[in-house]
Design a protein around this motif. Sequence first.
Motif, PDB file in Angstrom:
ATOM      1  N   TRP A  22      46.791 -40.678  56.345  1.00  0.00           N
ATOM      2  CA  TRP A  22      46.242 -39.336  56.546  1.00  0.00           C
ATOM      3  C   TRP A  22      45.254 -38.975  55.451  1.00  0.00           C
ATOM      4  N   GLU A  23      45.586 -39.326  54.207  1.00  0.00           N
ATOM      5  CA  GLU A  23      44.671 -39.033  53.112  1.00  0.00           C
ATOM      6  C   GLU A  23      43.352 -39.771  53.291  1.00  0.00           C
ATOM      7  N   SER A  24      43.419 -41.014  53.790  1.00  0.00           N
ATOM      8  CA  SER A  24      42.181 -41.767  53.998  1.00  0.00           C
ATOM      9  C   SER A  24      41.360 -41.156  55.130  1.00  0.00           C
ATOM     10  N   LEU A  25      42.028 -40.635  56.143  1.00  0.00           N
ATOM     11  CA  LEU A  25      41.312 -39.997  57.248  1.00  0.00           C
ATOM     12  C   LEU A  25      40.645 -38.705  56.791  1.00  0.00           C
ATOM     13  N   ASP A  28      37.297 -39.397  55.373  1.00  0.00           N
ATOM     14  CA  ASP A  28      36.348 -40.091  56.245  1.00  0.00           C
ATOM     15  C   ASP A  28      35.608 -39.065  57.094  1.00  0.00           C
ATOM     16  N   PRO A  29      34.299 -38.866  56.847  1.00  0.00           N
ATOM     17  CA  PRO A  29      33.555 -37.839  57.588  1.00  0.00           C
ATOM     18  C   PRO A  29      33.464 -38.113  59.089  1.00  0.00           C
ATOM     19  N   THR A  30      33.658 -39.337  59.520  1.00  0.00           N
ATOM     20  CA  THR A  30      33.584 -39.642  60.955  1.00  0.00           C
ATOM     21  C   THR A  30      34.921 -39.448  61.662  1.00  0.00           C
ATOM     22  N   ALA A  31      35.994 -39.267  60.889  1.00  0.00           N
ATOM     23  CA  ALA A  31      37.328 -39.171  61.489  1.00  0.00           C
ATOM     24  C   ALA A  31      37.439 -38.005  62.461  1.00  0.00           C
TER      25      ALA A  31
END
Length: 79
Positions: A22-25, A28-31
């Motif tokens: 979740w933190e990585s998402l 991520d601006p495209t998430a």
Amino acid sequence: METAELVALPLRERLLAMEALWESLCCDPTALQNLPTWHASVLNDRRVALESGRDIPSPWEAAKARIHAQAELMTNHAL
């Protein structure tokens, strides 16, 4: 890591992995552009509930501590 490997992890480690995902998402601006329709709908419903005052947010650290405590209880109960 394969799904089967994740599922085989102890509950606490699965929760930590989920938190890391979740933190990585969040970074991520495209998430947000690639969310499934149902997920975007749930997020919108939660935003509306917060804005209307129907839901009261918890600080992330407090929520995370609750989740970890619940995971610990579930892990100890399973033993």
